[in-house]
Write an enzyme that holds these catalytic residues in place. Structure first.
Site, PDB file in Angstrom:
ATOM      1  N   GLY A 105       0.790  -1.296  -0.137  1.00 24.97           N
ATOM      2  CA  GLY A 105       0.047  -0.060   0.045  1.00 24.97           C
ATOM      3  C   GLY A 105       0.843   1.402  -0.091  1.00 24.97           C
ATOM      4  O   GLY A 105       0.559   2.320   0.685  1.00 24.97           O
ATOM      5  N   SER A 128       1.723   3.317  -2.265  1.00 29.86           N
ATOM      6  CA  SER A 128       1.506   4.151  -3.636  1.00 29.86           C
ATOM      7  C   SER A 128       0.951   5.588  -3.274  1.00 29.86           C
ATOM      8  O   SER A 128       1.060   6.507  -4.026  1.00 29.86           O
ATOM      9  CB  SER A 128       0.752   3.708  -4.785  1.00 29.86           C
ATOM     10  N   ARG A 129       0.649   5.620  -1.804  1.00 29.16           N
ATOM     11  CA  ARG A 129      -0.007   6.865  -1.608  1.00 29.16           C
ATOM     12  C   ARG A 129      -0.244   7.058   0.026  1.00 29.16           C
ATOM     13  O   ARG A 129       0.043   6.051   0.559  1.00 29.16           O
ATOM     14  CB  ARG A 129      -1.414   7.237  -2.241  1.00 29.16           C
ATOM     15  N   ASP A 161      -2.177  -7.758  -5.265  1.00 29.40           N
ATOM     16  CA  ASP A 161      -3.299  -7.686  -4.182  1.00 29.40           C
ATOM     17  C   ASP A 161      -2.904  -8.667  -3.184  1.00 29.40           C
ATOM     18  O   ASP A 161      -3.045 -10.000  -3.317  1.00 29.40           O
ATOM     19  CB  ASP A 161      -4.416  -8.256  -4.819  1.00 29.40           C
ATOM     20  N   ASN A 179       1.079  -2.019   5.199  1.00 29.58           N
ATOM     21  CA  ASN A 179       0.380  -0.963   5.447  1.00 29.58           C
ATOM     22  C   ASN A 179      -0.873  -0.779   4.376  1.00 29.58           C
ATOM     23  O   ASN A 179      -1.844   0.032   4.650  1.00 29.58           O
ATOM     24  CB  ASN A 179       1.178   0.318   4.876  1.00 29.58           C
ATOM     25  N   TYR A 209     -13.322  -2.811  10.034  1.00 23.77           N
ATOM     26  CA  TYR A 209     -12.324  -2.162  10.057  1.00 23.77           C
ATOM     27  C   TYR A 209     -11.416  -2.144  11.676  1.00 23.77           C
ATOM     28  O   TYR A 209     -10.267  -2.740  11.712  1.00 23.77           O
ATOM     29  CB  TYR A 209     -12.261  -0.728   9.738  1.00 23.77           C
ATOM     30  N   ALA A 215     -12.125  -4.426  13.833  1.00 32.73           N
ATOM     31  CA  ALA A 215     -11.590  -5.999  14.298  1.00 32.73           C
ATOM     32  C   ALA A 215     -10.395  -6.339  13.312  1.00 32.73           C
ATOM     33  O   ALA A 215      -9.739  -6.967  14.090  1.00 32.73           O
ATOM     34  CB  ALA A 215     -12.820  -6.803  13.704  1.00 32.73           C
ATOM     35  N   LYS A 227      -7.802  -4.155  12.507  1.00 35.29           N
ATOM     36  CA  LYS A 227      -7.057  -3.493  13.076  1.00 35.29           C
ATOM     37  C   LYS A 227      -6.449  -3.931  14.584  1.00 35.29           C
ATOM     38  O   LYS A 227      -5.422  -3.868  14.919  1.00 35.29           O
ATOM     39  CB  LYS A 227      -7.044  -1.845  13.155  1.00 35.29           C
ATOM     40  N   ILE A 258      -4.869  10.915  10.885  1.00 38.72           N
ATOM     41  CA  ILE A 258      -3.932  11.759   9.827  1.00 38.72           C
ATOM     42  C   ILE A 258      -4.386  12.510   8.592  1.00 38.72           C
ATOM     43  O   ILE A 258      -5.334  11.782   7.892  1.00 38.72           O
ATOM     44  CB  ILE A 258      -3.012  10.661   9.355  1.00 38.72           C
TER      45      ILE A 258
END
Length: 246
Positions: free
Chosen positions: A13, A15-16, A62, A89, A154, A156, A158, A187
Site C-alpha cells: 500500500g 503508492s499514496r 493484491d 500498510n 475495520y 476488528a 486492526k 492523519i
C-alpha cells in the site's frame, strides 16, 4: 541521522498517503524500496518519484491473494535481494453499521487489512529467520484499540493486527526478527479529507494537540522502528495520535 544504506524494504500500500510517506523516508535513509500496490500505474509513479540513492521498484499485487503476495515477495527478492524491512500498510475501509454490514464488506476488509499482513509476514519471515535478522512493522490504528461506530470490520481487522504483531514478535524473537506496530490516529489523508466540517471539528476536539497528524509523522515512527535505534523493541504498539487516546 538514521542510515539504512543497503537494506531492502518492502512497503505494501505504498503508492499514496501514509504508505508513500513511509516509502519516501525509508528510501531517503538509503534503503532499496519495493512499493507493492494493486494499482500498478500509481505504484510506478510513486517509485519513480522517490528521492535518494537506492533502487526503487513497483510491484503490482493484491496482498489479500496469497499467490500474488508470494509472487510479489519472490520478485522483490530476485530484483533487490532478501527483505530486511517489511511494512504492512495496505488497508482500506468499507464502513457501515454492524446490523446492516454485508458479509462481502466484512470479508473484503479483513482479507486485505489482516489476512494480507499475515500472508506477507509468512513469506518474508522465512528468509529473515534464516538470516537471523529482520524488521516487520504493521500499520494498525487507534480504532483497533478503542473501536469506532460504523467500523466494526475495520476495527476488528486492526485489533487483529495488534494480536498478530504480538504473537509473531514472540515467535520470531529468538531469530532476531523484531515485530512491532504503529497505530496512527487521525492523519491528513484522502480518507480524512472527505470528512464533513462538522465531523472534522468533532475529531479535532478529541485530540490534545489540536490538529490532525501528517503522513510523514507516522513514517518517522516506522523509520525509527526499522533502524538500529529500536534494536531492543519488539511486540510493541507505537501510537501516533496527538494524544487522542492518552
Amino acid at each position: 541521522m538514521i542510515d539504512l544504506t543497503g537494506k531492502v524494504a518492502l512497503v505494501t500500500g505504498g503508492s499514496r498517503g501514509i504508505g508513500l510517506a513511509i516509502a519516501q523516508q525509508l528510501y531517503a535513509a538509503g534503503a532499496h524500496v519495493a512499493i507493492v500496490a494493486r494499482d500498478e500505474e500509481r505504484a510506478l509513479k510513486a517509485a519513480e518519484g522517490l528521492k535518494g540513492k537506492g533502487r526503487a521498484i513497483a510491484v503490482k499485487a493484491d496482498v489479500s491473494d496469497a499467490a500474488q503476495a508470494e509472487q510479489a515477495v519472490e520478485r522483490v527478492e530476485r530484483e533487490l535481494g532478501p527483505v530486511d524491512i517489511l511494512v504492512n500498510n495496505a488497508g482500506f475501509t468499507r464502513d457501515g453499521v454492524l446490523a446492516r454490514m454485508s458479509e462481502e464488506d466484512w470479508d473484503a476488509v479483513m482479507d486485505t487489512n489482516l489476512k494480507g499482513a499475515f500472508t506477507m509476514m509468512k513469506y518474508v519471515s522465512r528468509e529473515m529467520m534464516r538470516r537471523r535478522s529482520g524488521r516487520i512493522i504493521n500499520i494498525t490504528s487507534v480504532v483497533g484499540m478503542r473501536g469506532n461506530r460504523g467500523q466494526a470490520n475495520y476495527a476488528a481487522s486492526k485489533a487483529g493486527l495488534i494480536g498478530l504483531t504480538k504473537a509473531a514478535a514472540k515467535e520470531l524473537a529468538s531469530r532476531n526478527v523484531l515485530v512491532n506496530a504503529v497505530a496512527p490516529g487521525f492523519i491528513e489523508t484522502d480518507l480524512t479529507r472527505d470528512l464533513t466540517p462538522q465531523a472534522r471539528e468533532a475529531q479535532l476536539s478529541r485530540i490534545p494537540l489540536g490538529r490532525l497528524g501528517q503522513p510523514a509523522e507516522v513514517a518517522a515512527a516506522v523509520l525509527f522502528l526499522a533502524s538500529d535505534l529500536a534494536s531492543y523493541i519488539t511486540g510493541h504498539v507505537l501510537v501516533v495520535d496527538g494524544g487522542m487516546i492518552a
